[in-house]
Design a protein around this motif. Structure first.
Motif, PDB file in Angstrom:
ATOM      1  N   GLY A 254       0.789  -1.217   0.000  1.00 57.34           N
ATOM      2  CA  GLY A 254       0.000   0.000   0.000  1.00 57.34           C
ATOM      3  C   GLY A 254       0.822   1.266   0.000  1.00 57.34           C
ATOM      4  O   GLY A 254       2.035   1.277   0.228  1.00 57.34           O
ATOM      5  N   THR A 255       0.116   2.365  -0.251  1.00 56.33           N
ATOM      6  CA  THR A 255       0.700   3.702  -0.272  1.00 56.33           C
ATOM      7  C   THR A 255       0.312   4.425   1.013  1.00 56.33           C
ATOM      8  O   THR A 255      -0.879   4.531   1.335  1.00 56.33           O
ATOM      9  N   PRO A 256       1.273   4.930   1.788  1.00 57.38           N
ATOM     10  CA  PRO A 256       0.937   5.556   3.075  1.00 57.38           C
ATOM     11  C   PRO A 256       0.235   6.901   2.887  1.00 57.38           C
ATOM     12  O   PRO A 256       0.517   7.649   1.943  1.00 57.38           O
ATOM     13  N   GLU A 316       5.780  -4.267   6.735  1.00 57.53           N
ATOM     14  CA  GLU A 316       4.403  -4.134   6.267  1.00 57.53           C
ATOM     15  C   GLU A 316       3.716  -2.832   6.663  1.00 57.53           C
ATOM     16  O   GLU A 316       2.684  -2.488   6.096  1.00 57.53           O
ATOM     17  N   ASN A 317       4.254  -2.107   7.654  1.00 61.36           N
ATOM     18  CA  ASN A 317       3.558  -0.919   8.154  1.00 61.36           C
ATOM     19  C   ASN A 317       4.357   0.344   7.867  1.00 61.36           C
ATOM     20  O   ASN A 317       5.547   0.421   8.170  1.00 61.36           O
ATOM     21  N   TYR A 318       3.658   1.352   7.319  1.00 61.64           N
ATOM     22  CA  TYR A 318       4.271   2.645   7.025  1.00 61.64           C
ATOM     23  C   TYR A 318       3.395   3.722   7.664  1.00 61.64           C
ATOM     24  O   TYR A 318       2.207   3.866   7.310  1.00 61.64           O
ATOM     25  N   VAL A 630     -17.920   1.399  -6.636  1.00 65.59           N
ATOM     26  CA  VAL A 630     -17.905   0.935  -5.246  1.00 65.59           C
ATOM     27  C   VAL A 630     -17.989   2.161  -4.354  1.00 65.59           C
ATOM     28  O   VAL A 630     -17.186   3.103  -4.484  1.00 65.59           O
ATOM     29  N   ASP A 631     -18.944   2.170  -3.443  1.00 67.75           N
ATOM     30  CA  ASP A 631     -19.169   3.292  -2.551  1.00 67.75           C
ATOM     31  C   ASP A 631     -18.051   3.387  -1.509  1.00 67.75           C
ATOM     32  O   ASP A 631     -17.224   2.482  -1.367  1.00 67.75           O
ATOM     33  N   ALA A 632     -18.056   4.455  -0.756  1.00 62.05           N
ATOM     34  CA  ALA A 632     -17.056   4.659   0.289  1.00 62.05           C
ATOM     35  C   ALA A 632     -17.160   3.571   1.352  1.00 62.05           C
ATOM     36  O   ALA A 632     -18.241   3.035   1.625  1.00 62.05           O
ATOM     37  N   ARG A 633     -16.006   3.240   1.951  1.00 63.35           N
ATOM     38  CA  ARG A 633     -15.936   2.208   2.982  1.00 63.35           C
ATOM     39  C   ARG A 633     -15.119   2.729   4.153  1.00 63.35           C
ATOM     40  O   ARG A 633     -14.234   3.562   3.973  1.00 63.35           O
ATOM     41  N   TYR A 634     -15.408   2.226   5.342  1.00 61.49           N
ATOM     42  CA  TYR A 634     -14.614   2.592   6.512  1.00 61.49           C
ATOM     43  C   TYR A 634     -13.436   1.634   6.662  1.00 61.49           C
ATOM     44  O   TYR A 634     -13.535   0.445   6.379  1.00 61.49           O
ATOM     45  N   ALA A 635     -12.315   2.185   7.142  1.00 65.44           N
ATOM     46  CA  ALA A 635     -11.096   1.393   7.330  1.00 65.44           C
ATOM     47  C   ALA A 635     -10.878   1.002   8.778  1.00 65.44           C
ATOM     48  O   ALA A 635      -9.938   0.277   9.082  1.00 65.44           O
ATOM     49  N   ASP A 636     -11.747   1.476   9.664  1.00 67.93           N
ATOM     50  CA  ASP A 636     -11.588   1.140  11.079  1.00 67.93           C
ATOM     51  C   ASP A 636     -12.963   0.967  11.718  1.00 67.93           C
ATOM     52  O   ASP A 636     -13.977   1.453  11.210  1.00 67.93           O
ATOM     53  N   TYR A 680      -4.862  -1.208   4.438  1.00 66.23           N
ATOM     54  CA  TYR A 680      -4.002  -1.983   5.327  1.00 66.23           C
ATOM     55  C   TYR A 680      -3.597  -1.094   6.496  1.00 66.23           C
ATOM     56  O   TYR A 680      -3.671   0.145   6.413  1.00 66.23           O
ATOM     57  N   ASN A 681      -3.198  -1.722   7.611  1.00 63.19           N
ATOM     58  CA  ASN A 681      -2.690  -0.957   8.754  1.00 63.19           C
ATOM     59  C   ASN A 681      -3.739   0.030   9.262  1.00 63.19           C
ATOM     60  O   ASN A 681      -3.463   1.210   9.473  1.00 63.19           O
TER      61      ASN A 681
END
Length: 702
Positions: A254-256, A316-318, A630-636, A680-681
């Motif tokens: 992914g891109t941070p 894996e985490n940035y 695809v509609d907006a989605r939450y990441a958390d 991700y993350n």
């Protein structure tokens, strides 16, 4: 929604006159130029084991042919199936990039993916089979709970990928050469036909290479699918198949985000380590026998052996904080998995209470051996993270404060018995019922400490549905079905997770399906309500403790349309709306259990839609274009970090230049949109879709 569904069920019922019993054999297909179209009168492989058509099935089923998938330029089955009604991609490198969302439920633990009707049990959520779409004959989907058919882990949907099969007749061959953006290359072969009067075969080879759209984004994939079919008698056949896949995908985590925002100029940057690894190797061998014992009895057996190997070594985490981007999460992981299984079914045509009836019964057994090695507990050499330049990330080798050692090994034994019945109540009304009981025993050995643990889990599921044939081309239906999901990957449950039961779910669904305009058009409409219980939720006031009392629900509407229009135009369209939420769920935040009641689950869009319009311009030229939304989605879980909606346009054109040569052009992301497919993350990294790209193919048949 509940009142609406309950009242709708009272109106419903089933379809059509009883069929003659047919052996539930795998389809014997000719090469793709002769591949038959799929419609509401085509038997579905995902929605039932009774060889029912979509019109006869009390559920939401959908199919795509391999020809459609390849014409549209879909490289993976997940790309293709994300064009289906209500399904979106949620994959990340940690799950092999194959995770899907359906009806408000996400991941390998709730959206099951089969290969030729067989399930690969997922160790820690990874599943990468099938490797690509070259060897795919068709992909069938059943949306909603499917545990009564396939066991634990299918609350949102089940996706069944069917490989190309041996066919009888003259041997025919197809060679494909392809080249496109990012130095993407393809060399492929499809060969099949009769070797003797009783022996036929199918062989597919596919080699893919690409430099990728990010720096150091090289990828490689090799796939072999081979099958030999022996039919010693008209009522008996044996098929031996072997599939081999070796993948090294673009290693992109992914891109941070920078200060919470995506900077498009970073789209091609690679923030991983210099010696990163992501490698999947799969081998799957199957022996299938199909026997029409009499006019009223048939039998089928599938014996299979599966071997999977996985290897990751990445940072894996940035994270960007205080003006500095840091690289952390140095994870080294290795999976080794072997699965041996057998499924025996019998199908009967009979009468029940004087009514025509058809029943399938069967048993299934699997033994799975799963071994994990890693550098757990994953302590980084620099606890605060390794500083890197945002615009010019320097590659550095993988470094960890912990040694890479074997961690644990599990042995899982699964046994199930199942039955499904179709009872013809009247000429127009049918009742479809099903039951299944699963028994799973898991043994786990902690290789570093010598500790042992075990757990026995059971799952009981059932379904009942009515389909009413208003006309031979129109059916309305209603169904009630249950399902069970694991709280995590079943074969890799930790000792603490082993104390909990399977999560349970139930669904009520009503719908209508119709073919019209002299079979040139079809449409479907479905409404559903799903409740999933026994989610793990944090105990208020007791940090680190969990209880299995959580609940999640979803309500939704789904519609699809397929039209064959005048002047050789064709249209396929679908749309879905889902309202998904946590009803009873708490998350541990800094040692405090915070209620997430009413929040939408991670990676679930409210709306999705797909359109594909194509036209045969001449007898030799065909063109098409499609839109994915695809509609907006939450990441958390707190619903604070959001991935924006996206709309992507793809197009394709093919030209039959010579009698046996076809040239194709596929254009993906035509308007070069920068969009996040998944995250991700906890949403700090967006896994972006590929920029605008082209791919040219040349197919030669002989």
């Amino acid at each position: 929604m509940n009142k609406y569904l309950a009242s709708g069920l009272c109106l419903l019922a089933l379809h059509t006159s009883a069929q003659a019993l047919t052996l539930p054999v795998s389809p014997v297909t000719a090469p793709e130029v002769d591949s038959p179209a799929i419609d509401l009168n085509t038997a579905t492989t995902a929605g039932s084991r009774l060889n029912l058509t979509a019109l006869q099935t009390p559920g939401s089923v959908e199919s795509q042919t391999g020809v459609q998938i390849r014409e549209r330029g879909d490289v993976s089955v997940q790309d293709a199936i994300s064009r289906a009604t209500g399904i979106s991609r949620t994959g990340t490198p940690g799950d092999g990039g194959t995770s899907l969302q359906a009806r408000g439920f996400t991941g390998q633990g709730s959206v099951m993916q089969l290969y030729d009707g067989n399930r690969m049990y997922n160790g820690m959520g990874t599943s990468t089979f099938p490797v690509d779409t070259w060897s795919v004959e068709r992909v069938d989907v059943l949306r909603g709970p499917a545990s009564v058919l396939y066991g634990e882990g299918a609350t949102g949907a089940v996706v069944n990928t069917i490989s190309k099969k041996p066919f009888t007749g003259d041997i025919e061959n197809r060679i494909r050469l392809g080249y496109g953006s990012y130095d993407r290359q393809q060399q492929a072969l499809d060969s099949g036909g009769s070797l003797t009067d009783t022996l036929s075969y199918r062989l597919n080879l596919n080699r893919l290479r690409s430099n990728g759209f990010i720096d150091r984004g090289d990828s490689a994939s090799d796939f072999v699918s081979a099958a030999l079919r022996w039919q010693p008698a008209d009522n008996l056949s044996f098929t031996l198949a072997h599939d081999y896949g070796d993948q090294r995908p673009q290693n992109y985590f992914g891109t941070p985000l920078i200060n919470g925002h995506l900077h498009k100029g970073l789209r091609d940057k690679n923030y991983n380590v210099s010696n990163d690894t992501q490698h999947y190797n799969d081998q799957w061998t199957r022996l299938t026998s199909e026997w029409q014992i009499s006019d009223s009895v048939s039998a089928s057996n599938e014996l299979y052996y599966l071997k999977n190997q996985r290897r990751w070594q990445n940072a894996e985490n940035y994270n960007f904080s205080g003006g500095q981007l840091t690289r952390s999460g140095f994870y080294g992981i290795k999976h080794n998995q072997e699965q041996v299984g057998d499924r025996q079914t019998f199908t009967f045509k009979h009468t029940l209470l004087g009514l025509d009836s058809q029943t399938v019964t069967g048993v299934e057994y699997n033994r799975i051996r799963f071994r994990l090695a890693s550098n757990s507990p994953f302590d980084d050499v620099l606890p605060a993270g390794q500083p890197i330049d945002v615009n010019h990330p320097a590659s550095a080798p993988f470094e960890s404060a912990d040694p890479f050692l074997p961690l644990f090994v599990t042995t899982t034994k699964q046994f199930s018995g199942f039955a499904e019945n179709r009872l013809q109540l009247t000429d127009q009304l049918s009742l479809i019922t099903g039951i299944r009981r699963d028994y799973v025993h898991l043994d786990r050995d902690q290789l570093r400490t010598g500790e042992q643990s075990d757990k026995t889990l059971t799952g009981n599921n059932w379904k009942a549905g009515l389909v009413f044939a208003v006309t031979p081309d129109t059916s309305i239906y209603g169904q009630y079905a249950t399902s069970t999901d694991g709280i995590s990957g079943l074969i890799s449950l930790s000792p603490s997770q082993q104390q909990f039961d399977l999560a349970t779910a139930k669904q009520t669904e009503i719908g209508i399906k119709q073919a019209f305009w002299d079979q040139r058009g079809e449409w479907t409409l479905a409404a559903y309500h799903i409740v999933k219980k026994k989610l793990l939720t944090d105990v208020p006031g007791s940090p680190g403790l969990k209880q299995q009392v959580g609940q999640q629900s979803s309500d939704g509407l789904e519609a699809s349309l397929d039209l064959q229009l005048p002047n050789a135009w064709a249209l396929q369209a679908n749309a879905a709306i889902v309202r998904a939420q946590y009803d009873d769920f708490s998350q541990n935040v800094g040692g405090v259990a915070i209620s997430r009641d009413g929040n939408r689950p991670v990676d679930v869009p409210r709306r999705t839609a797909n359109v594909w319009l194509s036209k045969a311009v001449t007898e030799d030229i065909r063109a098409g274009a499609g839109v994915r939304y695809v509609d907006a989605r939450y990441a958390d879980m707190a619903n604070q970090n959001e991935l924006p909606s996206y709309t992507v346009v793809d197009a394709s054109v093919s030209w039959k230049a010579l009698r046996n040569t076809t040239v194709g052009l596929q254009l993906n992301n035509l308007f070069d949109r920068t969009y996040a497919v998944s995250q991700y993350n906890d949403g700090q990294q967006w896994i972006l879709g590929e920029p605008r790209s082209f791919f040219v193919t040349a197919d030669y048949t002989f």
